[in-house]
Design a protein around this motif. Structure first.
Motif, PDB file in Angstrom:
ATOM      1  N   LEU A  51      36.080  60.077  58.038  1.00 16.58           N
ATOM      2  CA  LEU A  51      36.957  61.236  57.838  1.00 16.58           C
ATOM      3  C   LEU A  51      37.710  61.124  56.524  1.00 16.58           C
ATOM      4  CD1 LEU A  51      38.595  61.855  61.333  1.00 16.58           C
ATOM      5  CD2 LEU A  51      36.694  63.068  60.274  1.00 16.58           C
ATOM      6  N   GLU A  52      38.119  62.283  56.030  1.00 17.40           N
ATOM      7  CA  GLU A  52      38.957  62.376  54.836  1.00 17.40           C
ATOM      8  C   GLU A  52      40.265  63.044  55.241  1.00 17.40           C
ATOM      9  OE1 GLU A  52      36.514  64.749  52.276  1.00 17.40           O
ATOM     10  OE2 GLU A  52      35.006  63.170  52.054  1.00 17.40           O
ATOM     11  N   PRO A  53      41.344  62.806  54.502  1.00 17.45           N
ATOM     12  CA  PRO A  53      42.626  63.426  54.866  1.00 17.45           C
ATOM     13  C   PRO A  53      42.526  64.945  55.000  1.00 17.45           C
ATOM     14  CG  PRO A  53      42.963  61.772  53.173  1.00 17.45           C
ATOM     15  CD  PRO A  53      41.473  61.912  53.343  1.00 17.45           C
ATOM     16  N   GLU A  54      41.706  65.578  54.176  1.00 20.85           N
ATOM     17  CA  GLU A  54      41.543  67.022  54.232  1.00 20.85           C
ATOM     18  C   GLU A  54      40.907  67.478  55.546  1.00 20.85           C
ATOM     19  OE1 GLU A  54      41.727  65.589  50.077  1.00 20.85           O
ATOM     20  OE2 GLU A  54      40.386  65.081  51.729  1.00 20.85           O
ATOM     21  N   ASP A  55      40.135  66.608  56.174  1.00 21.17           N
ATOM     22  CA  ASP A  55      39.539  66.935  57.472  1.00 21.17           C
ATOM     23  C   ASP A  55      40.622  67.114  58.529  1.00 21.17           C
ATOM     24  OD1 ASP A  55      36.900  66.732  56.467  1.00 21.17           O
ATOM     25  OD2 ASP A  55      36.883  64.573  56.836  1.00 21.17           O
ATOM     26  N   ILE A  56      41.609  66.254  58.494  1.00 18.06           N
ATOM     27  CA  ILE A  56      42.697  66.325  59.465  1.00 18.06           C
ATOM     28  C   ILE A  56      43.504  67.603  59.247  1.00 18.06           C
ATOM     29  CG2 ILE A  56      44.806  65.191  60.299  1.00 18.06           C
ATOM     30  CD1 ILE A  56      43.388  62.508  59.451  1.00 18.06           C
ATOM     31  N   ASP A  57      43.763  67.929  57.992  1.00 21.03           N
ATOM     32  CA  ASP A  57      44.464  69.173  57.679  1.00 21.03           C
ATOM     33  C   ASP A  57      43.665  70.378  58.173  1.00 21.03           C
ATOM     34  OD1 ASP A  57      46.455  67.680  56.413  1.00 21.03           O
ATOM     35  OD2 ASP A  57      45.552  67.937  54.426  1.00 21.03           O
ATOM     36  N   ALA A  58      42.358  70.326  57.992  1.00 21.37           N
ATOM     37  CA  ALA A  58      41.496  71.436  58.433  1.00 21.37           C
ATOM     38  C   ALA A  58      41.560  71.602  59.948  1.00 21.37           C
ATOM     39  CB  ALA A  58      40.065  71.207  57.975  1.00 21.37           C
ATOM     40  N   CYS A  59      41.649  70.503  60.682  1.00 19.84           N
ATOM     41  CA  CYS A  59      41.766  70.575  62.151  1.00 19.84           C
ATOM     42  C   CYS A  59      43.048  71.298  62.553  1.00 19.84           C
ATOM     43  CB  CYS A  59      41.744  69.179  62.760  1.00 19.84           C
ATOM     44  SG  CYS A  59      40.145  68.362  62.677  1.00 19.84           S
ATOM     45  N   LEU A  60      44.136  70.978  61.884  1.00 18.04           N
ATOM     46  CA  LEU A  60      45.407  71.637  62.190  1.00 18.04           C
ATOM     47  C   LEU A  60      45.356  73.123  61.848  1.00 18.04           C
ATOM     48  CD1 LEU A  60      47.896  68.889  61.002  1.00 18.04           C
ATOM     49  CD2 LEU A  60      47.560  69.708  63.337  1.00 18.04           C
ATOM     50  N   LYS A  61      44.757  73.454  60.719  1.00 25.12           N
ATOM     51  CA  LYS A  61      44.633  74.860  60.330  1.00 25.12           C
ATOM     52  C   LYS A  61      43.745  75.611  61.316  1.00 25.12           C
ATOM     53  CE  LYS A  61      45.432  74.048  55.447  1.00 25.12           C
ATOM     54  NZ  LYS A  61      44.840  73.968  54.110  1.00 25.12           N
ATOM     55  N   ALA A  63      43.300  74.911  64.503  1.00 29.93           N
ATOM     56  CA  ALA A  63      44.063  75.093  65.741  1.00 29.93           C
ATOM     57  C   ALA A  63      45.093  76.210  65.570  1.00 29.93           C
ATOM     58  CB  ALA A  63      44.746  73.792  66.136  1.00 29.93           C
ATOM     59  N   ALA A  64      45.742  76.263  64.422  1.00 25.39           N
ATOM     60  CA  ALA A  64      46.729  77.307  64.171  1.00 25.39           C
ATOM     61  C   ALA A  64      46.061  78.681  64.170  1.00 25.39           C
ATOM     62  CB  ALA A  64      47.437  77.063  62.846  1.00 25.39           C
ATOM     63  N   LYS A  65      44.873  78.782  63.586  1.00 28.19           N
ATOM     64  CA  LYS A  65      44.139  80.051  63.578  1.00 28.19           C
ATOM     65  C   LYS A  65      43.794  80.495  64.995  1.00 28.19           C
ATOM     66  CE  LYS A  65      43.269  81.780  59.521  1.00 28.19           C
ATOM     67  NZ  LYS A  65      43.844  83.066  59.177  1.00 28.19           N
ATOM     68  N   LEU A  66      43.414  79.552  65.849  1.00 30.21           N
ATOM     69  CA  LEU A  66      43.105  79.893  67.237  1.00 30.21           C
ATOM     70  C   LEU A  66      44.325  80.475  67.935  1.00 30.21           C
ATOM     71  CD1 LEU A  66      40.900  76.937  68.504  1.00 30.21           C
ATOM     72  CD2 LEU A  66      40.184  79.275  68.022  1.00 30.21           C
TER      73      LEU A  66
END
Length: 77
Positions: A51-61, A63-66
């Protein structure tokens, strides 16, 4: 395979169709589970070196979109 924000992928043949990160077998749900258990980004990156740090940010984004969806709450007596 559908790409969402260049990081989140949905493939019906991978992890039972659950959203994954860049098509590797790490689900968004897994990352969110770590975050909800108060693990840091560094902890997650150590546990999953691919994983890359941007992957974790993408997961949060993701979830927020959902959560932008409208949910009707029905109560039954």
């Amino acid at each position: 395979m559908e790409y969402i924000a260049d990081r989140i992928t949905i493939d019906p043949d991978l992890c039972n169709g659950k959203p994954t990160i860049r098509g590797i077998r790490i689900t968004v749900q897994t990352v969110l589970g770590y975050l909800s258990a108060a693990d840091s980004k560094e902890d997650i990156l150590e546990a999953y070196p691919s994983l890359e740090p941007e992957d974790i940010d993408a997961c949060l984004k993701f979830a927020a979109k959902l959560m932008e969806k409208h949910y009707d709450i029905c109560q039954t007596a």
